[in-house]
Design a protein around this motif. Structure first.
Motif, short mmCIF file in Angstrom:
data_model
loop_
_atom_site.label_atom_id
_atom_site.label_comp_id
_atom_site.label_asym_id
_atom_site.label_seq_id
_atom_site.Cartn_x
_atom_site.Cartn_y
_atom_site.Cartn_z
N ALA A 23 0.83 -1.21 0.00
CA ALA A 23 0.00 0.00 0.00
C ALA A 23 0.86 1.25 0.00
O ALA A 23 0.59 2.21 -0.73
CB ALA A 23 -0.95 0.00 1.21
N GLN A 24 1.93 1.26 0.79
CA GLN A 24 2.83 2.41 0.84
C GLN A 24 3.49 2.65 -0.50
O GLN A 24 3.59 3.78 -0.97
CB GLN A 24 3.88 2.23 1.94
CG GLN A 24 4.80 3.41 2.10
CD GLN A 24 4.08 4.68 2.53
OE1 GLN A 24 3.13 4.63 3.29
NE2 GLN A 24 4.52 5.81 2.03
N ALA A 25 3.93 1.57 -1.16
CA ALA A 25 4.55 1.70 -2.48
C ALA A 25 3.55 2.24 -3.50
O ALA A 25 3.89 3.08 -4.34
CB ALA A 25 5.10 0.35 -2.94
N THR A 26 2.30 1.80 -3.42
CA THR A 26 1.26 2.28 -4.32
C THR A 26 1.00 3.77 -4.11
O THR A 26 0.87 4.53 -5.07
CB THR A 26 -0.04 1.48 -4.13
OG1 THR A 26 0.23 0.09 -4.37
CG2 THR A 26 -1.14 1.95 -5.05
N ILE A 27 0.94 4.18 -2.86
CA ILE A 27 0.73 5.60 -2.53
C ILE A 27 1.89 6.44 -3.07
O ILE A 27 1.67 7.49 -3.69
CB ILE A 27 0.58 5.79 -1.01
CG1 ILE A 27 -0.75 5.20 -0.54
CG2 ILE A 27 0.70 7.26 -0.62
CD1 ILE A 27 -0.86 5.07 0.97
N GLU A 28 3.12 5.98 -2.87
CA GLU A 28 4.28 6.74 -3.34
C GLU A 28 4.29 6.84 -4.87
O GLU A 28 4.60 7.89 -5.42
CB GLU A 28 5.57 6.08 -2.83
CG GLU A 28 5.77 6.27 -1.34
CD GLU A 28 6.91 5.45 -0.77
OE1 GLU A 28 7.56 4.68 -1.53
OE2 GLU A 28 7.13 5.54 0.45
N ALA B 28 1.33 12.01 -9.84
CA ALA B 28 0.61 13.28 -9.69
C ALA B 28 1.58 14.46 -9.81
O ALA B 28 1.24 15.48 -10.41
CB ALA B 28 -0.11 13.32 -8.34
N GLN B 29 2.76 14.33 -9.26
CA GLN B 29 3.76 15.40 -9.36
C GLN B 29 4.20 15.59 -10.81
O GLN B 29 4.34 16.72 -11.28
CB GLN B 29 4.97 15.10 -8.48
CG GLN B 29 4.70 15.26 -7.01
CD GLN B 29 5.86 14.83 -6.15
OE1 GLN B 29 6.81 14.21 -6.61
NE2 GLN B 29 5.78 15.13 -4.85
N LYS B 30 4.41 14.48 -11.54
CA LYS B 30 4.79 14.58 -12.95
C LYS B 30 3.67 15.24 -13.75
O LYS B 30 3.92 16.09 -14.59
CB LYS B 30 5.08 13.20 -13.52
CG LYS B 30 6.39 12.61 -13.06
CD LYS B 30 6.61 11.24 -13.65
CE LYS B 30 7.87 10.59 -13.10
NZ LYS B 30 8.04 9.24 -13.62
N PHE B 31 2.44 14.85 -13.48
CA PHE B 31 1.30 15.43 -14.18
C PHE B 31 1.21 16.92 -13.90
O PHE B 31 1.02 17.72 -14.81
CB PHE B 31 0.00 14.72 -13.77
CG PHE B 31 -1.22 15.27 -14.45
CD1 PHE B 31 -1.49 14.97 -15.77
CD2 PHE B 31 -2.09 16.10 -13.76
CE1 PHE B 31 -2.62 15.47 -16.40
CE2 PHE B 31 -3.22 16.62 -14.39
CZ PHE B 31 -3.48 16.30 -15.71
N SER B 32 1.37 17.30 -12.64
CA SER B 32 1.31 18.72 -12.26
C SER B 32 2.40 19.52 -12.94
O SER B 32 2.17 20.62 -13.43
CB SER B 32 1.42 18.88 -10.75
OG SER B 32 0.30 18.33 -10.11
N SER B 33 3.60 18.97 -12.98
CA SER B 33 4.70 19.71 -13.62
C SER B 33 4.49 19.80 -15.12
O SER B 33 4.83 20.80 -15.74
CB SER B 33 6.05 19.09 -13.28
OG SER B 33 6.19 17.83 -13.89
#
Length: 112
Positions: free
Chosen positions: A62-67, A73-78
């Motif tokens: 779950a942690q790996a999926t969240i990361e 999301a960061q790539k999309f935002s940039s």
């Protein structure tokens, strides 16, 4: 490992040994019955060793999926903030091939 302060005086009671703790809770084990006691604030869960191992794997997944989702999301935002980068990095032949296949809409603007 240290004995938990919550153990009772009975001879049949589990001897909980603290093996990990943090600000959200504590993990204890009873070496005699091989039961893991997971205490998170007001929740207490008893698990056998196999179930605890599966829980640990599930939480790690779950942690790996969240990361991974956060990175995407960061790539999309940039990319949204700087869309011209996509055009500079794109292969011009691939771009032309997609136009020929109508893989994405391209509407030339008429000049009046």
């Amino acid at each position: 490992m240290k004995p938990s302060a919550s153990q009772s005086g009975s001879n049949n009671a589990c001897q909980h040994l603290s093996i990990a703790n943090s600000k959200i809770g504590e993990i204890m084990i009873c070496p005699e019955c091989s039961v893991i006691h997971l205490s998170l604030q007001s929740i207490s869960i008893r698990l056998d060793l196999d179930a605890f191992s599966e829980l640990a794997k599930m939480i790690k997944h779950a942690q790996a999926t969240i990361e991974q989702a956060q990175e995407q999301a960061q790539k999309f935002s940039s990319n949204q903030a700087n869309p011209s980068n996509d055009l500079h990095d794109a292969d011009p032949l691939a771009h032309e091939a997609l136009l020929q296949e109508n893989a994405y809409p391209y509407y030339p603007h008429k000049v009046h």
